[in-house]
Design an enzyme around this catalytic site. Structure first.
Site, PDB file in Angstrom:
ATOM      1  N   ALA A 208       0.801  -1.224   0.000  1.00  0.00           N
ATOM      2  CA  ALA A 208       0.000   0.000   0.000  1.00  0.00           C
ATOM      3  C   ALA A 208       0.834   1.274   0.000  1.00  0.00           C
ATOM      4  CB  ALA A 208      -0.928   0.005   1.218  1.00  0.00           C
ATOM      5  N   TYR A 209       2.120   1.181   0.322  1.00  0.00           N
ATOM      6  CA  TYR A 209       2.935   2.384   0.429  1.00  0.00           C
ATOM      7  C   TYR A 209       3.221   2.956  -0.954  1.00  0.00           C
ATOM      8  CZ  TYR A 209       3.858   1.021   5.309  1.00  0.00           C
ATOM      9  OH  TYR A 209       3.752   0.679   6.635  1.00  0.00           O
ATOM     10  N   GLN A 210       2.700   4.139  -1.185  1.00  0.00           N
ATOM     11  CA  GLN A 210       2.902   4.863  -2.439  1.00  0.00           C
ATOM     12  C   GLN A 210       2.648   3.971  -3.654  1.00  0.00           C
ATOM     13  OE1 GLN A 210       2.720   7.592  -0.420  1.00  0.00           O
ATOM     14  NE2 GLN A 210       3.759   8.612  -2.120  1.00  0.00           N
ATOM     15  N   SER A 211       1.505   3.289  -3.599  1.00  0.00           N
ATOM     16  CA  SER A 211       1.056   2.446  -4.724  1.00  0.00           C
ATOM     17  C   SER A 211       2.089   1.394  -5.131  1.00  0.00           C
ATOM     18  CB  SER A 211       0.711   3.326  -5.938  1.00  0.00           C
ATOM     19  OG  SER A 211      -0.296   4.252  -5.601  1.00  0.00           O
ATOM     20  N   GLY A 212       2.801   0.858  -4.143  1.00  0.00           N
ATOM     21  CA  GLY A 212       3.769  -0.205  -4.419  1.00  0.00           C
ATOM     22  C   GLY A 212       5.166   0.285  -4.751  1.00  0.00           C
TER      23      GLY A 212
END
Length: 323
Positions: free
Chosen positions: A58-62
């Site tokens: 989920a962090y910065q869209s992967g």
């Protein structure tokens, strides 16, 4: 650097949190670092003895996973690095759980450029999938060699206890770690979770170890993250007045020991848990975290830091889950 065990994994007493790495144009944070800056911090952490890295799909869209995987690939020696990443439970029932989890894992493996993940973490309790089903699927991933150990984040103690009881009854791998919200100004994990983990030998690897910078800065001091991280403000703004005395005591002990406030805050937390997740957006943040492993506070000093604490309402994901 000091090391400890999480299940079968030998990890550094500091885990480098990678939420600050990733494409700032993708995801919920505007203050994340581009690849080259992220790589410098990752390399510096490795050279400082930190072998434990935590990220999430989920962090910065992967892109956080992509940056971490790319840096470790450049650095080499994958076998000496412990990678933890988290999957987000599915948000609807349009896809079956096994297909969804398989896609999540394979996508993370691809972004991380690795054949296996050391610690695969459920990012929050999955209310749509029976825990028995989740444990069966994760156990199959372990048998396939795609993951080594499993952990959980953002759950209640009764949920973790239920899951691991079921795992034991069915001969499945249970959760060896829990990543919850725990620091000097948010100690609600001490009500039940910490006691349960201590009794059952489950490792705690808490996030927000420095309360998104609040336990690292003198009262009134600011930073880009403090100004732009609206998610963190939502967790800490309401209690800032009651937390101030604790922060002032951290400042006082830091002056007494001639160390930074971060070192005092992290030293306290490391005396309670296995390996706190510490974010870094500057090289000096890594150095400070490493120095914290060498600072030992007396029992009286720890009690002095704890004394002003007042109960806090649950915030963030856990507040949503409590409804």
């Amino acid at each position: 650097m000091k090391y400890t065990l999480i299940g079968t994994l030998k990890v550094s007493q500091i885990c480098l949190g990678c939420m600050g790495f990733g494409d700032a144009s993708q995801g919920m944070h505007s203050w994340t670092l581009p690849y080259e800056d992220s790589k410098k911090i990752i390399f510096h952490a490795l050279e400082s003895g930190i072998n434990f890295f935590d990220t999430a799909m989920a962090y910065q869209s992967g892109t956080s996973e992509e940056y971490l995987g790319r840096a470790i690939k450049e650095y080499g020696h994958r076998e000496d690095v412990i990678i933890a990443t988290k999957y987000t439970p599915k948000s609807d029932d349009s896809i079956d759980s096994r297909t969804y989890l398989t896609e999540c894992l394979n996508n993370s493996l691809r972004r991380l450029q690795t054949d296996y993940i050391d610690l695969y973490i459920m990012h929050m309790w999955d209310y749509r999938t029976p825990i028995e089903e989740t444990l069966e699927i994760l156990n199959d991933f372990i048998k396939e060699g795609k993951i080594k150990e499993i952990g959980i984040s953002n759950c209640f103690a009764y949920q973790l206890a239920t899951a691991n009881t079921i795992a034991k009854e069915r001969g499945l791998q249970g959760f060896v770690s829990v990543q919850g919200h725990y620091n000097l100004i948010f100690r609600e994990e001490e009500r039940e979770m910490k006691r349960y983990c201590d009794e059952e030998g489950i490792s705690m690897t808490p996030y927000s170890a420095l309360a998104s910078g609040r336990l690292a800065k003198h009262p009134g001091e600011t930073s880009q993250r403090l100004e732009q991280d609206t998610f963190a403000r939502g967790k800490y703004e309401a209690s800032k007045d009651q937390d101030l005395e604790i922060i002032q005591r951290v400042e006082e002990l830091a002056s007494k020991h001639h160390v930074s406030m971060s070192e005092v805050s992290l030293s306290w937390l490391m005396s309670k848990v296995a390996s706190p997740v510490v974010g870094a957006t500057k090289l000096k943040h890594v150095d400070t975290a490493v120095l914290a492993t060498e600072l030992e506070l007396s029992e009286d000093e720890k009690q002095y830091l704890e004394e002003p604490y007042q109960p806090h309402p649950l915030v963030g994901v856990m507040a949503t889950n409590a409804k």
